[in-house]
Design a protein around this motif. Structure first.
Motif, short mmCIF file in Angstrom:
data_model
loop_
_atom_site.label_atom_id
_atom_site.label_comp_id
_atom_site.label_asym_id
_atom_site.label_seq_id
_atom_site.Cartn_x
_atom_site.Cartn_y
_atom_site.Cartn_z
N ASP A 64 65.72 -41.96 57.12
CA ASP A 64 64.50 -41.37 56.60
C ASP A 64 64.75 -40.75 55.24
OD1 ASP A 64 62.97 -42.09 58.66
OD2 ASP A 64 63.20 -40.22 59.80
N LYS A 65 63.83 -40.99 54.36
CA LYS A 65 63.97 -40.37 53.04
C LYS A 65 63.45 -38.94 53.13
CE LYS A 65 63.01 -41.36 48.27
NZ LYS A 65 61.97 -41.90 47.38
N ALA A 66 64.23 -38.02 52.60
CA ALA A 66 63.82 -36.63 52.68
C ALA A 66 62.58 -36.39 51.83
CB ALA A 66 64.95 -35.73 52.21
N LEU A 67 61.70 -35.56 52.35
CA LEU A 67 60.48 -35.26 51.61
C LEU A 67 60.81 -34.32 50.45
CD1 LEU A 67 58.16 -34.55 54.63
CD2 LEU A 67 58.07 -36.54 53.13
N ALA A 68 59.96 -34.36 49.43
CA ALA A 68 60.16 -33.47 48.29
C ALA A 68 59.82 -32.04 48.70
CB ALA A 68 59.27 -33.90 47.14
N ILE A 69 60.42 -31.09 47.98
CA ILE A 69 60.12 -29.69 48.28
C ILE A 69 58.68 -29.41 47.92
CG2 ILE A 69 60.69 -27.32 47.68
CD1 ILE A 69 63.48 -28.42 46.91
N PRO A 70 57.89 -28.90 48.84
CA PRO A 70 56.49 -28.64 48.52
C PRO A 70 56.37 -27.53 47.48
CG PRO A 70 57.03 -27.77 50.69
CD PRO A 70 58.24 -28.53 50.22
#
Lengths: 143, 498
Positions: free
Chosen positions: B366-372
């Motif tokens: 899984d690609k890590a989500l960007a920091i919101p």
């Protein structure tokens, strides 16, 4: 299965250190018992999103029988409880369930959990202590 | 005639070595026998040639054949007379261990064996035709007994087998169930059901008629057998003729492809995309129906390299292989590589490609989500967006219309729809000259402009031709509709007056 791959916190000291040591990430701790059904479901869910949210949240598991230190303070009587911390501060979130301190209902959708984490992270970054959950969980309230 | 002399010597020497008696008389007899044998051979060749030459007439004959009137169809079949000779001939060739490739290269395709081999190739087609003809005949005769059998079993061979098993005994068809092992289970079920249903309608043939059917069935079996023998012979010999193709796909598929195409030359002319469709056995009643998978199950599909692959890569691997097959066939035709090394190389290449297809895709975690984050991006539109915004900008006049001077009443008009439209400060600042905003003008792209011009040109062309062709017609239409137009205009005038 998820509980095998996620890091466990075995003593109160470990829990403290986990909360204290993280500077720019949310700390999510699941309090419960690994062998209980609800816990297993949530562990699976947490393991599923752990890789995705690793940039802004870390996830730990803690057995409430092994580490009973916090049971009274945090009122950990549910089979499975999720709690959120930001720089040694307990984050509150209004889920609409009446209990803003913790997520103590069964959540089954990955995206919903990610959304909650994001909202809490944003609020924490802005210095808020209480945030509104993106979805009202009034209907899934336990007690 | 080199070959014949060799053969004679061979015969003689064999005899000598076995008997170890140098009996002149015996030797003479042997030679006479051999000569007779050669005569036989030649006559056989002539006969085959005549059959091959007349094959077109046979075909026509078969088409014109009125099955009703024919009592003994075997008169029309020509292969039967030569079957024993054919078998004999084949056995002689089988005994020989001569290197076929050498024979070809030495005698420049003039070799006896090669000629026979070519005629055998042609013979197979004729045998197929004769089988078909016989089958037609049998089917016609037997349809009185079991009319539905024809629609249940499409394959002639299976059809005939069933006739031989159940004969006219439809009532007890169930007892023969064990013997239908050449059919699949659902076919057997359908067969038995419809057999039992047909019992009432059944017309029992007399012994003479039915015996005729059985005899014909036997003939078909004989024909099938000889065609099997012939194709096996061809298989063996072709493997030497096409070394590269043989290395690539093995002798069986090679010969199947060559036979279905007719010759190596024809195979080379076939586009590779057509190869998978060669030899599809849709008629066979044993093959399961896999057409829903959209895979062509021909000779190439049956090749060992393809057969056991999973469904999802079948199509692409068949495509890869058939491309290489054509290349190898062309190499064989040009005789540039007689040891088959290129074919072997191709085989390795194809196998590597198939292996690549077989390897599962790399699993990306899984690609890590960007920091919101809440920050707005600093990038604004740029030149393109600015131009776009300018296009929809309000003109200065419109801006002036939207403003109202403090403490003064603005002028207004009532438009056609009864709405009041104010002028804002337009009138007050009438002295001021408003700049016309050219950015808001309608613009056409170059392509659209040229298209419109082209369209206009074409239209004018069409109109020209239209006028020339239909001048008288258009006039008549005017006449017809003239009244209506007049009435309309009257009505319009009336309302205008009101």
């Amino acid at each position: 299965m998820g509980s095998i791959f996620l890091p466990h916190l075995h003593t109160g000291w470990h829990v403290d250190q986990a909360i204290l040591s993280e500077d720019d990430r949310l700390v999510v701790i699941r309090f419960g018992r690994d062998h209980e059904k609800d816990c297993m479901i949530v562990d699976e869910l947490l393991f599923g999103i752990a890789e995705k949210v690793k940039n802004f949240a870390t996830i730990y598991l803690c057995d409430i029988d092994e580490v009973p230190d916090f049971n009274k303070m945090y009122e950990l009587y549910d089979p499975c409880t999720l709690m959120f911390f930001w720089r040694n501060k307990h984050m509150l979130c209004d889920f609409g369930t009446g209990n803003n301190n913790k997520l103590n209902f069964l959540i089954t959708d990955k995206q919903e959990l990610i959304d909650i984490l994001e909202v809490i992270y944003r609020g924490a970054k802005k210095g808020k202590g209480l945030v509104m959950s993106p979805k009202d969980y009034n209907s899934v309230r336990r007690r | 005639m080199n070959y014949q002399d060799d053969l004679l010597n061979d015969f003689a020497s064999d005899d000598e070595s076995e008997n170890e008696v140098d009996d002149v008389e015996v030797g003479e007899v042997v030679i006479e026998e051999a000569e007779e044998f050669i005569k036989n051979e030649q006559s056989l060749e002539d006969e085959i040639q005549s059959i091959v030459n007349s094959s077109i007439s046979i075909q026509d004959h078969l088409q014109q054949l009125d099955i009703d009137k024919v009592s003994d169809i075997s008169k029309h079949l020509k292969i039967f007379n030569i079957i024993p000779q054919l078998k004999q001939r084949l056995s002689t060739f089988d005994e020989e261990t001569s290197d076929f490739l050498k024979l070809i290269s030495n005698s420049d395709y003039d070799n006896d064996e090669f000629i026979f081999f070519q005629t055998a190739n042609q013979l197979i087609n004729i045998i197929d035709q004769e089988i078909e003809c016989l089958f037609k005949f049998i089917r016609f005769k037997y349809s009185v007994v079991f009319p539905e059998l024809d629609s249940i079993i499409n394959n002639p061979i299976d059809y005939i087998k069933i006739i031989q098993i159940i004969k006219q005994d439809l009532i007890n068809i169930k007892h023969y169930e064990d013997q239908f092992h050449f059919l699949n289970k659902d076919k057997i079920l359908v067969l038995i059901m419809s057999g039992l249903q047909n019992v009432k309608k059944q017309f029992v043939l007399n012994d003479e008629d039915f015996n005729q059917i059985l005899v014909n069935c036997g003939k078909v079996n004989e024909l099938i057998e000889i065609s099997d023998i012939l194709s096996k012979f061809i298989q063996r010999k072709l493997a030497d003729l096409t070394p590269n193709l043989n290395k690539l796909i093995g002798p069986i598929t090679t010969s199947q492809l060559l036979i279905s195409c007719g010759s190596l030359n024809q195979l080379c002319l076939t586009p590779s995309c057509n190869l998978p469709s060669l030899g599809i056995k849709q008629l066979s009643s044993k093959s399961k129906n896999l057409t829903s998978k959209n895979i062509q199950m021909g000779y190439i599909f049956d090749n060992d390299m393809i057969k056991y692959l999973p469904d999802n890569i079948l199509k692409s691997s068949i495509r890869i292989l058939s491309g290489k097959i054509i290349l190898a066939a062309r190499i064989d035709l040009s005789k540039s590589c007689n040891d088959g090394s290129i074919g072997e190389k191709f085989k390795i290449e194809v196998q590597e490609k198939i292996n690549k297809l077989l390897t599962p895709p790399e699993s990306k975690g899984d690609k890590a989500l960007a920091i919101p984050s809440e920050y707005k991006s600093k990038k604004r539109g740029g030149r393109k967006i600015r131009k776009l915004k300018q296009k929809f900008q309000l003109s200065e006049l419109a801006k002036a219309q939207n403003k109202v001077e403090f403490g003064k009443r603005e002028d207004s008009v009532i438009n056609q729809f009864g709405e009041e439209v104010g002028f804002g400060i337009i009138k007050n600042s009438s002295l001021k000259k408003f700049n016309i905003n050219t950015n808001t003008n309608a613009k056409l792209s170059k392509a659209l402009k040229s298209r419109l011009e082209n369209n206009d040109n074409e239209k004018s062309k069409h109109l020209d031709s239209f006028e020339i062709e239909t001048k008288p017609k258009s006039q008549s239409i005017d006449d017809e509709f003239g009244d209506i137009i007049l009435k309309k205009s009257k009505w319009v005038n009336d309302t205008m007056k009101k």
